[in-house]
Design a protein around this motif. Sequence first.
Motif, short mmCIF file in Angstrom:
data_model
loop_
_atom_site.label_atom_id
_atom_site.label_comp_id
_atom_site.label_asym_id
_atom_site.label_seq_id
_atom_site.Cartn_x
_atom_site.Cartn_y
_atom_site.Cartn_z
N PHE A 26 -7.24 -0.39 -0.91
CA PHE A 26 -6.51 0.14 -2.08
C PHE A 26 -7.13 1.46 -2.56
O PHE A 26 -6.42 2.40 -2.91
CB PHE A 26 -6.55 -0.91 -3.20
N CYS A 61 -6.15 4.31 -0.41
CA CYS A 61 -4.76 4.66 -0.69
C CYS A 61 -4.67 5.54 -1.93
O CYS A 61 -4.01 6.60 -1.91
CB CYS A 61 -3.94 3.38 -0.89
N ILE A 70 0.84 -1.20 0.00
CA ILE A 70 0.00 0.00 0.00
C ILE A 70 0.87 1.26 0.00
O ILE A 70 0.60 2.23 -0.73
CB ILE A 70 -0.93 -0.01 1.23
#
Length: 346
Positions: free
Chosen positions: A124, A127, A52
Amino acid sequence: MIKRFVKPYLSHIITWVILLLLPFIGYLYEPKKISDFNFYFVKTHFLNILFIATTFYLNINFMAPKYFFEKRRIKFTVLIFILLAIYIFFNYLTIHFSPVEGYKKIEEQNIFFIRLIIGPTIMFSLCILTSTMLFLYEEQAKQKELNKLIELEKTAAELSMLKLQISPHFLFNTLNNIRWLIRKKSELSEESVMKLSEILRYILYEVEGNKVEFNRELEHLKNFIELQTLRLPIEGTVAFNVDENIHNFQIEPLLFIHFVENAFKYGIDSKNAPDIHFEFKKIVNGILFKSKNKILLKKTMIHNEGIGLTNIQRRLELLYPNKHELNINHTTDYFEVTLKLMLDEN
């Protein structure tokens, strides 16, 4: 040296450390669970955070700057989905090849889709969203700084141009005055050349910086007035009064010369006695300049004054925004200027 390097990234370091340690906070409140500590979970969690973090900085430093603008968002979107697929596949491998029995059972339960698809996708997406927003914020800040720099450069160039427009005009008039004295074979011609050299020294060497001492500007004006007084065809009144209480401010150069020059330009002829007055007074947080002259060349004044006055008004707007007040009173017989400047004392 180390502090200077670490300081810009301190918030990043703290954030990633918190994310790395977050799953283990529960052990502080239930120490007995340490006996069930799972090193495979620690390893997979660390690899998750590493992936990440890598995606975060890859997006903010490469993907977003290169593909977010300029009609390349399709490539940007494709790269995001490729990274998401890699992340999902990575999570699948951690579950499928896990030596821990609990991990293997996930594949046989209904939570497999949530553990493999929903969870990683949410993580995700957060992020990518965070890194893209941070990139856009930094780009906006850079653009503001760039616009400010462009504006400053434009202002500096414009001020240089306006200053050049004033100085040659002044020099032209002064040289005409000296020529007039030489033709008369006046004993004052040599003194005129000396005054001119002092004035040119001031303009060429002392006003290159942003500001000068107010006393030097006064001396420059005094030299100019004395030089102009030498050529008076008829004696009259030329007064230059300065309040003794005025402190030695730092001031932008050549702000008053235009008004002084015009007072002589339109306040002198060959038939009438001039009546010209200049005055500097101390006011709260600044100075007050007054110029008053009897108009002796009425026909040409309005026609020729426009460009020079526009230039000085523009200079004041650029150099003293909201810190100046310029008033011009034009009657049939007199032309009067009042200029207030708010200044910082030394």
